[in-house]
Write a protein that holds these residues in place. Structure first.
Motif, PDB file in Angstrom:
ATOM      1  N   GLU A   1      41.853  42.830  46.756  1.00  0.00           N
ATOM      2  CA  GLU A   1      42.857  41.952  46.815  1.00  0.00           C
ATOM      3  C   GLU A   1      43.287  41.769  45.392  1.00  0.00           C
ATOM      4  O   GLU A   1      42.835  41.508  44.415  1.00  0.00           O
ATOM      5  CB  GLU A   1      42.265  40.556  47.161  1.00  0.00           C
ATOM      6  N   LEU A   2      44.596  42.070  45.186  1.00  0.00           N
ATOM      7  CA  LEU A   2      45.375  41.887  44.139  1.00  0.00           C
ATOM      8  C   LEU A   2      45.459  40.555  43.261  1.00  0.00           C
ATOM      9  O   LEU A   2      45.590  39.606  44.152  1.00  0.00           O
ATOM     10  CB  LEU A   2      46.920  42.362  44.192  1.00  0.00           C
TER      11      LEU A   2
ATOM     12  N   ASP B   1      45.862  33.647  39.244  1.00  0.00           N
ATOM     13  CA  ASP B   1      44.294  33.979  39.620  1.00  0.00           C
ATOM     14  C   ASP B   1      43.555  34.457  38.251  1.00  0.00           C
ATOM     15  O   ASP B   1      42.503  33.928  37.821  1.00  0.00           O
ATOM     16  CB  ASP B   1      44.120  35.084  40.672  1.00  0.00           C
ATOM     17  N   ARG B   2      44.292  35.405  37.639  1.00  0.00           N
ATOM     18  CA  ARG B   2      43.379  35.970  36.285  1.00  0.00           C
ATOM     19  C   ARG B   2      43.119  34.759  35.477  1.00  0.00           C
ATOM     20  O   ARG B   2      42.178  34.727  34.928  1.00  0.00           O
ATOM     21  CB  ARG B   2      44.326  37.046  35.646  1.00  0.00           C
TER      22      ARG B   2
ATOM     23  N   SER C   1      46.711  37.693  40.944  1.00  0.00           N
ATOM     24  CA  SER C   1      48.027  37.189  40.468  1.00  0.00           C
ATOM     25  C   SER C   1      47.914  36.719  38.867  1.00  0.00           C
ATOM     26  O   SER C   1      46.514  36.468  38.507  1.00  0.00           O
ATOM     27  CB  SER C   1      48.627  35.911  40.982  1.00  0.00           C
ATOM     28  N   GLY C   2      48.841  36.504  38.236  1.00  0.00           N
ATOM     29  CA  GLY C   2      48.700  36.052  36.872  1.00  0.00           C
ATOM     30  C   GLY C   2      47.840  34.780  36.812  1.00  0.00           C
ATOM     31  O   GLY C   2      47.004  34.510  36.000  1.00  0.00           O
TER      32      GLY C   2
ATOM     33  N   GLN D   1      38.849  54.820  40.647  1.00  0.00           N
ATOM     34  CA  GLN D   1      40.052  53.974  40.814  1.00  0.00           C
ATOM     35  C   GLN D   1      40.783  54.430  41.848  1.00  0.00           C
ATOM     36  O   GLN D   1      41.619  53.772  42.357  1.00  0.00           O
ATOM     37  CB  GLN D   1      40.840  53.842  39.530  1.00  0.00           C
TER      38      GLN D   1
ATOM     39  N   GLY E   1      47.424  43.918  30.236  1.00  0.00           N
ATOM     40  CA  GLY E   1      48.480  43.927  31.425  1.00  0.00           C
ATOM     41  C   GLY E   1      48.088  44.674  32.431  1.00  0.00           C
ATOM     42  O   GLY E   1      48.944  44.894  33.424  1.00  0.00           O
ATOM     43  N   LYS E   2      46.939  45.201  32.689  1.00  0.00           N
ATOM     44  CA  LYS E   2      46.424  46.004  33.716  1.00  0.00           C
ATOM     45  C   LYS E   2      46.317  45.039  35.110  1.00  0.00           C
ATOM     46  O   LYS E   2      45.923  43.930  34.909  1.00  0.00           O
ATOM     47  CB  LYS E   2      45.231  46.764  33.413  1.00  0.00           C
ATOM     48  N   GLN E   3      46.829  45.697  36.317  1.00  0.00           N
ATOM     49  CA  GLN E   3      46.684  44.851  37.328  1.00  0.00           C
ATOM     50  C   GLN E   3      45.247  45.033  37.690  1.00  0.00           C
ATOM     51  O   GLN E   3      44.373  46.105  37.761  1.00  0.00           O
ATOM     52  CB  GLN E   3      47.093  45.765  38.610  1.00  0.00           C
ATOM     53  N   LEU E   4      44.601  43.796  38.019  1.00  0.00           N
ATOM     54  CA  LEU E   4      43.261  43.476  38.537  1.00  0.00           C
ATOM     55  C   LEU E   4      43.154  43.098  40.023  1.00  0.00           C
ATOM     56  O   LEU E   4      44.018  42.503  40.437  1.00  0.00           O
ATOM     57  CB  LEU E   4      42.653  42.575  37.634  1.00  0.00           C
ATOM     58  N   SER E   5      42.205  43.607  40.646  1.00  0.00           N
ATOM     59  CA  SER E   5      41.841  43.104  41.908  1.00  0.00           C
ATOM     60  C   SER E   5      40.474  42.740  42.288  1.00  0.00           C
ATOM     61  O   SER E   5      39.548  43.146  41.187  1.00  0.00           O
ATOM     62  CB  SER E   5      42.364  44.112  43.066  1.00  0.00           C
TER      63      SER E   5
END
Length: 140
Positions: free
Chosen positions: A97-98, A103-104, A100-101, A13, A89-93
């Motif tokens: 590219e991160l 996008d997820r 957004s909520g 990571q 709740g983890k940030q995903l990319s």
């Protein structure tokens, strides 16, 4: 086994020892005798010089979203539930590219729709050959 898996998870990571220590310190713990984690302490765990407590292994498992059995080498990580990951709740990319909520949520809906619509789609018999796309531009 623990030290190798911890190192692989952290490096996979692209997290420094300092970043991991900070993240672990930000996790809320129910233990009264909980103490701050340091980069050197985590480095010692990765080199097998020291062994973390049960509380620390649990914090690591929660942070990396793996089981304690995986971290300690008692189980393999053969399966990962994408639905659980998208709802966490983890940030995903994706490709660095991160997401957004929104996008997820939309990606989750796309995957869910794809999987639930499979039985209604016509599928051609499988072949061993892949289709090739003709991407050549004609110079006329």
């Amino acid at each position: 086994m623990f030290s190798e898996r911890l190192r692989a998870l952290r490096r996979g990571q692209h997290i420094t020892l300092e970043q991991l220590a900070t993240a672990l310190n930000e996790q809320q713990s129910v233990e009264a005798d909980d103490h701050s984690n340091t980069a050197s302490q985590i480095g010692n765990w990765e080199r097998g010089i020291r062994t973390p407590s049960y509380v620390e292994v649990r914090k690591l498992a929660e942070y990396f979203d793996v089981t304690m059995d995986y971290l300690t080498g008692k189980a393999e990580r053969d399966e990962y539930d994408l639905g659980r990951l998208f709802l966490s709740g983890k940030q995903l990319s994706f490709n660095r590219e991160l997401l957004s909520g929104r996008d997820r949520y939309e990606i989750y809906q796309l995957i869910d729709g794809y999987l639930h619509g499979k039985e209604n789609r016509f599928t051609a018999p499988e072949t061993n050959q892949q289709e090739e796309l003709d991407l050549h531009l004609d110079d006329h």
